[in-house]
Write a protein that holds these residues in place. Structure first.
Motif, PDB file in Angstrom:
ATOM      1  N   VAL A  79       0.734  -1.292   0.064  1.00 32.27           N
ATOM      2  CA  VAL A  79       0.033  -0.040  -0.175  1.00 32.27           C
ATOM      3  C   VAL A  79       0.852   1.142  -0.116  1.00 32.27           C
ATOM      4  N   ALA A  80       0.757   2.056  -1.011  1.00 37.62           N
ATOM      5  CA  ALA A  80       1.572   3.175  -1.099  1.00 37.62           C
ATOM      6  C   ALA A  80       0.787   4.483  -0.591  1.00 37.62           C
ATOM      7  N   GLY A  81       0.699   4.503   0.861  1.00 37.87           N
ATOM      8  CA  GLY A  81      -0.097   5.507   1.297  1.00 37.87           C
ATOM      9  C   GLY A  81       0.366   6.150   2.737  1.00 37.87           C
ATOM     10  N   TRP A  82       0.034   7.309   2.953  1.00 36.75           N
ATOM     11  CA  TRP A  82       0.509   7.839   4.441  1.00 36.75           C
ATOM     12  C   TRP A  82      -0.231   6.995   5.569  1.00 36.75           C
ATOM     13  N   GLU A  83      -1.404   6.248   5.124  1.00 39.02           N
ATOM     14  CA  GLU A  83      -2.124   5.388   5.976  1.00 39.02           C
ATOM     15  C   GLU A  83      -1.392   4.473   6.693  1.00 39.02           C
ATOM     16  N   THR A  84      -0.514   3.903   5.870  1.00 40.21           N
ATOM     17  CA  THR A  84       0.285   2.567   6.440  1.00 40.21           C
ATOM     18  C   THR A  84       1.411   3.091   6.993  1.00 40.21           C
ATOM     19  N   LEU A  85       1.787   4.282   6.528  1.00 36.46           N
ATOM     20  CA  LEU A  85       3.639   4.747   7.117  1.00 36.46           C
ATOM     21  C   LEU A  85       3.703   4.916   8.223  1.00 36.46           C
ATOM     22  N   GLY A  86       2.588   5.353   9.060  1.00 37.31           N
ATOM     23  CA  GLY A  86       2.615   5.631  10.566  1.00 37.31           C
ATOM     24  C   GLY A  86       3.052   4.453  11.084  1.00 37.31           C
ATOM     25  N   GLY A  87       2.380   3.281  11.107  1.00 42.79           N
ATOM     26  CA  GLY A  87       2.559   1.866  11.782  1.00 42.79           C
ATOM     27  C   GLY A  87       3.979   1.455  11.413  1.00 42.79           C
ATOM     28  N   ALA A  88       4.450   1.425  10.134  1.00 38.32           N
ATOM     29  CA  ALA A  88       5.752   0.776   9.742  1.00 38.32           C
ATOM     30  C   ALA A  88       6.912   1.901  10.789  1.00 38.32           C
ATOM     31  N   LEU A  89       6.779   2.987  10.681  1.00 41.09           N
ATOM     32  CA  LEU A  89       7.469   3.818  11.241  1.00 41.09           C
ATOM     33  C   LEU A  89       7.599   3.877  12.914  1.00 41.09           C
ATOM     34  N   SER A  90       6.465   3.734  13.350  1.00 37.70           N
ATOM     35  CA  SER A  90       6.429   3.727  14.760  1.00 37.70           C
ATOM     36  C   SER A  90       6.918   2.461  15.468  1.00 37.70           C
ATOM     37  N   THR A  91       6.858   1.381  14.790  1.00 34.67           N
ATOM     38  CA  THR A  91       7.640   0.104  14.814  1.00 34.67           C
ATOM     39  C   THR A  91       9.206   0.586  15.019  1.00 34.67           C
ATOM     40  N   ILE A  92       9.555   1.104  14.094  1.00 35.39           N
ATOM     41  CA  ILE A  92      11.430   1.596  14.227  1.00 35.39           C
ATOM     42  C   ILE A  92      11.466   2.481  15.205  1.00 35.39           C
TER      43      ILE A  92
END
Length: 799
Positions: A633-646
Motif C-alpha cells: 500500500v503506497a499511502g501515508w495511512e500505512t506509513l505511520g505503523g511501519a515507522l512507529s515500530t522503528i
C-alpha cells in the motif's frame, strides 16, 4: 612559525575556509520522504509512486465551477492556453471530450489486445471469419435493440464485432472511464496536470516556476467565478522550502530576542549582553559550516537545531559570568579552570545523547541530533576560549553574593516531593500512560495549502463513504503480469468477503512479450480483413461510430508492424497513459529502481472516508499483501505503523546505552554514587512529570515527540551537574547555591525552554509536538533541580 601555530587566532584563520566551504555547501532539503528510512517498504512505495510514474513531478491545478458545462469549458480553455507556453510547460493533461481522446483510447485498446491471451484472440478470429461476422453483428443489433443493461448496449454500439470479448471482463475495471480520475462524478470538479518544461528540482526554481504559472492563470481567469487551487510536487517544494527559510529565520530571531530580554531582566548589563550575542552568532556560523561539511543539508525535521543549540550554549556563557561575579580576583585562565569541569561534563553528556540519535531509524532525526551535537561542541569551544576573556576582572564591585540568616527549611521541599510523587502516581492510576499514536500525521506540515488542496482533491474525486488507496505491485518486469494476475485473485476474494469495496488492477496493460509475439498473426489477419469487416458493419445498419474502435486499433498496429516487434510500451501511442500506471527500471525516472524491475499502479477501495480508511479493513488488506505478491500500500495511512515500530525499537535500543553513558560521565564528574543516584532521580522525576502532564492534557507520543525522551536526558542532566557540583563545593549551602549557580541554572533552563518553545511555530507537526514535549519536560526538570534536588542531597548527607 611554531609560535604562530600556538596562537588560537592563527589556527582559526587556517580552518576558516573549511567552514566557509561548508556554509556554501549547505542546502535546504524540501523532500519530506528524504527524512524517512528508504529501506522501509512503505517509504519506498511512496517514493516509487511519486517518482516512478509519469506525472510524479507535475503541478496539479484543481478547478471547480458552478456546473458541469462551465467546468469543462474553463478547463479546456485553460489547458489550451498553458499548452502554448512552451517556455514554461512541457505537457498538459486533462479530461478531454471523448472525440478528442479517440487516438489515445484506441492506442490503449490496441496495447491491451496485443498483450492478451493468444487463445482468446484466435477465438475472436474464428467467430469473424466467413459468414461469422454477419452473425456476430446481428447478435450485437439484438443487444442494442432489446437489452436493458446500459453497459451492454453501449459496448455493443462501439464494439459490434466483439474485439474486446478477448479481454478479461473482471480486469476491464482498470480501464473504466476515459477520464482516469481527472473529473468528479458531478463533473463540476476537474484536475489539470502540468509538466514543467525544465527541471524544477530545488525549491527556488519550483517557486519561481509556480509564480509564472499562477500569473498566467490569473491573466486567463479574469473575473470568472471559479475555485482554483494548486498542489503536486512543485507546489510542495515551493511551500516547504519557503517554510524552512521562514522557520529558520523566525526561530533564530525569536530565540535571540527572548534570550537577550531574559538576560537583561536578570543581569541589567548591556556590554555582556552584546558580546554574548556575538559569541552566539559566531557559534552558529561555525556550526552551520561544520554541518555543511558533514551533513550538507537542512531538512524539514532538522531545521529546529538552531533554536535548540542557542538555548543550550548560552548557558555556558552565563555560568562563566556567574563564576566571574563570585570571583572577581581571578584572571581569564583561572576563571576558565574553575568553570570548565562542570561545563565540559554537561556539554559532553548533552552532545553524546544527541549523537545517539544518529542510530535513529529516521534520517531526519539523525540529522537533527548530529547538528545539535556539533553546535553544543562548537559552542563549548567558543565559550571556553573567549567568554573568560570578556568577563575576568570586569565585574561590578557589588557582584559578590553574601548570604546571611537561617539555613533553608526542608519542610516545603518534603511536601513538594510528596506532591510530585503522589501526583504522578494518581495521574497514571486514573488516566494511564500517554498513548503512542502510530499515524504519520506528525510528519506532515502544520499549515499547508498544498496538503489541504490534495485532501480536497481526494474528497471530490473519491466516494463519500469509502477510501481509495494506491497499491504498487513490484518485481522483475517479466514476472509483473503474473504477479498482478495472482494478486487479482486474492483481491477478488476480498471483495466478495466484504474486506474491499472494489479493486482495479491494470493487468491488461502489463507487457507480455510472449503473447505479443503470438498475437502478431491475428493482428496481420485483422489488418488484411479490415475493409471487409467495415463493410459488414455498415451493411448491418450500424452508425459510423461503430467502426471507430476497429479503425483506431488498426491505425495503431499498421505502422507498428513496420518496426521492431513486440513493441515496447515506452514507444507505444498509449505511452502517456501507460506511464501513469506502469514504470520500469529501464527508463530514466527519479525513483531508485533497478534495471529490469517493473512497477504497476493499482487501486483498492475500502470502507471509510477519503484519506481515513477503516483501520481494521486496512490491516486485513495488508495481511493479504504478502512478500510473494510484491505488493504494498503506497499511502501515508500505512506509513505511520511501519515507522512507529522503528521508532519504538530505536528508543528501546538507545535508552540503555544513553543511561550507561550518562552514568559513566556522572561517575567521572562526581566521583561518588550518591550524586549519580540523585541525578537519576532528577531525570526520572522530570520524565514522569512530563508523562503525567501529557496524560492529564490528553496528549500522546508520536513519531517525532518520542525523541523528547533522549533529548531531555541530555539537556536535563546538564542542570543537575552544575547544581550538584556547586553544592559539593559549598558543603550543601542551599541558599548560597540558589543565589549564585542556581541563578545561572535558572537562566540556562529558561533559555533552553525558549529554544524549544520556538519550535511551536515550526511548519512541521512533528517538530512542533517535539518542541512542546521538550519545553514541558525541561520546566519540570528545572523545578526539581532548583527546588527539590538540593534538599534531597542534604537529606542523604552527601559531602
Amino acid at each position: 612559525m611554531r609560535a604562530l601555530f600556538s596562537k588560537p587566532w592563527f589556527i582559526g584563520l587556517l580552518i576558516l575556509p573549511l567552514f566557509i566551504g561548508g556554509l556554501m555547501r549547505l542546502k535546504l532539503e524540501t523532500d519530506i520522504l528524504a527524512t524517512l528510512p528508504g529501506e522501509v517498504p512503505e517509504v519506498r512505495a511512496l517514493k516509487l509512486l511519486r517518482d516512478g510514474f509519469t506525472g510524479g513531478s507535475d503541478l496539479l491545478i484543481a478547478l471547480e465551477a458552478e456546473d458541469e458545462l462551465a467546468a469543462e469549458e474553463a478547463m479546456t480553455t485553460l489547458a489550451e492556453r498553458l499548452q502554448k507556453r512552451t517556455d514554461l510547460v512541457k505537457e498538459v493533461r486533462w479530461a478531454q471530450p471523448m472525440e478528442q481522446q479517440a487516438q489515445s483510447g484506441a492506442a490503449l485498446m490496441a496495447w491491451s489486445l496485443q498483450n492478451t491471451d493468444p487463445a482468446q484472440l484466435q477465438a475472436v478470429r474464428a467467430r469473424l471469419e466467413g459468414e461469422g461476422a454477419k452473425a456476430k453483428l446481428q447478435q450485437s443489433l439484438q443487444t442494442v435493440a432489446n437489452s436493458l443493461d446500459a453497459e451492454k448496449v453501449q459496448r455493443a454500439s462501439y464494439d459490434p464485432l466483439g474485439l474486446l470479448d478477448s479481454l478479461d471482463a473482471s480486469a476491464m475495471s482498470a480501464l473504466e472511464g476515459s477520464m482516469f480520475g481527472l473529473v468528479s462524478e458531478d463533473g463540476m470538479f476537474r484536475l489539470l496536470l502540468v509538466t514543467p518544461a525544465t527541471s524544477v528540482g530545488n525549491y527556488k526554481s519550483a517557486e519561481a516556476w509556480l509564480k509564472q504559472i499562477k500569473a498566467e492563470v490569473a491573466e486567463w481567469r479574469g473575473d470568472e467565478k471559479l475555485t482554483l487551487r494548486y498542489t503536486g510536487e512543485p507546489a510542495f517544494q515551493a511551500e516547504i522550502g519557503a517554510g524552512i527559510e521562514k522557520d529558520m529565520s523566525s526561530t533564530i530571531g525569536i530565540t535571540e530576542v527572548l534570550i537577550a530580554l531574559l538576560f537583561w531582566i536578570m543581569f541589567r548589563r548591556l556590554k555582556p549582553l552584546l558580546w554574548i550575542q556575538g559569541l552566539l552568532m559566531l557559534s552558529m556560523v561555525l556550526t552551520m559550516g561544520a554541518g555543511g561539511l558533514l551533513v550538507g543539508k537542512l531538512s524539514i525535521m532538522s531545521l529546529g537545531f538552531a533554536a535548540i543549540v542557542l538555548g543550550i550554549i548560552v548557558d555556558y556563557a552565563v555560568l562563566i559570568i556567574q563564576e566571574a561575579r563570585q570571583h572577581p580576583e581571578m584572571d581569564a585562565r583561572g576563571l576558565c579552570r574553575l568553570a570548565a569541569p562542570g561545563i565540559i561534563a554537561g556539554a559532553c553528556t548533552t552532545a553524546t545523547v544527541f549523537l545517539s540519535l544518529l542510530f535513529s531509524g529516521l534520517p531526519g532525526l539523525a540529522e537533527l541530533g548530529l547538528l545539535v551535537a556539533l553546535g553544543v561542541l562548537v559552542g563549548l569551544c567558543v565559550m571556553l576560549a573567549l567568554a573568560p576573556r570578556f568577563t575576568a576582572g570586569k565585574q561590578p564591585p557589588n557582584s559578590v553574593v553574601t548570604i546571611t540568616g537561617a539555613p533553608a527549611r526542608h519542610g516545603p521541599a518534603a511536601v513538594g516531593t510528596l506532591l510530585l510523587l503522589g501526583g504522578i502516581a494518581w495521574v497514571f492510576a486514573t488516566h494511564g500512560l500517554p498513548k503512542f499514536m502510530t499515524g504519520a500525521e506528525s510528519l506532515r506540515p502544520t499549515n499547508s495549502e498544498a496538503m489541504d488542496t490534495l485532501q480536497w482533491m481526494q474528497d471530490r474525486l473519491g466516494q463519500q463513504n469509502e477510501a481509495s488507496l494506491p497499491i504498487l505491485i513490484t518485481g522483475p518486469a517479466v514476472e509483473l503480469r503474473a504477479r498482478a494476475q495472482a494478486l487479482s485473485v486474492k483481491l477478488d476474494a476480498a471483495v466478495k468477503d466484504g474486506t474491499l469495496i472494489r479493486q482495479a488492477l491494470p493487468t491488461l496493460l502489463i507487457s507480455d512479450p510472449a503473447a505479443q509475439t503470438a498475437n502478431r498473426e491475428f493482428i496481420q489477419w485483422l489488418l488484411a480483413e479490415q475493409a471487409r469487416l467495415e463493410k459488414e458493419v455498415d451493411a448491418a445498419g450500424f452508425a459510423e461510430a461503430a467502426v471507430a474502435l476497429l479503425r483506431g486499433v488498426c491505425g495503431v498496429w499498421k505502422p507498428a508492424l513496420e518496426g521492431p516487434w513486440p513493441q515496447d510500451e515506452a514507444n507505444a501511442a498509449a505511452g502517456p497513459v501507460l506511464g501513469r500506471l506502469l514504470a520500469t527500471g529501464d527508463r530514466a525516472t527519479g525513483a531508485d529502481m533497478k534495471p529490469g524491475e517493473g512497477v504497476a499502479l493499482a487501486s483498492i477501495s475500502i470502507t471509510g472516508k477519503p484519506g481515513l480508511p477503516d483501520r481494521a479493513k486496512l490491516a486485513a488488506v495488508q495481511k493479504l499483501l504478502t512478500p510473494d505478491t510484491g505488493a504494498w500500500v503506497a499511502g501515508w495511512e500505512t506509513l505511520g505503523g511501519a515507522l512507529s515500530t522503528i521508532v519504538q525499537h530505536d528508543l528501546n535500543q538507545q535508552l540503555l546505552p544513553i543511561m550507561g553513558i550518562i552514568g559513566f560521565t556522572l561517575l567521572i564528574t562526581f566521583r561518588g554514587v550518591k550524586d549519580l543516584l540523585l541525578s537519576v532521580l532528577l531525570l526520572g522525576g522530570g520524565l514522569g512529570a512530563l508523562a503525567a502532564t501529557m496524560s492529564l492534557l490528553g496528549l500522546g507520543w508520536n513519531l517525532a515527540s518520542l525523541a523528547a525522551i533522549p533529548l531531555l536526558l541530555g539537556t536535563g542532566i546538564d542542570y543537575g551537574i552544575h547544581l550538584l557540583l556547586a553544592l559539593k563545593r559549598t558543603g550543601n549551602d542551599i541558599r548560597y547555591v540558589r543565589a549564585t549557580t542556581g541563578k545561572a541554572v535558572f537562566f540556562s533552563g529558561m533559555t533552553t525552554v525558549i529554544g524549544f518553545a520556538s519550535l511551536f511555530f515550526a511548519g512541521n507537526r512533528g517538530i512542533s509536538s517535539l518542541g512542546l514535549a521538550c519545553c514541558v519536560g525541561t520546566l519540570w526538570i528545572l523545578l526539581i533541580v532548583l527546588w527539590l534536588l538540593p534538599h534531597w542531597r542534604a537529606w542523604l548527607r552527601v559531602k
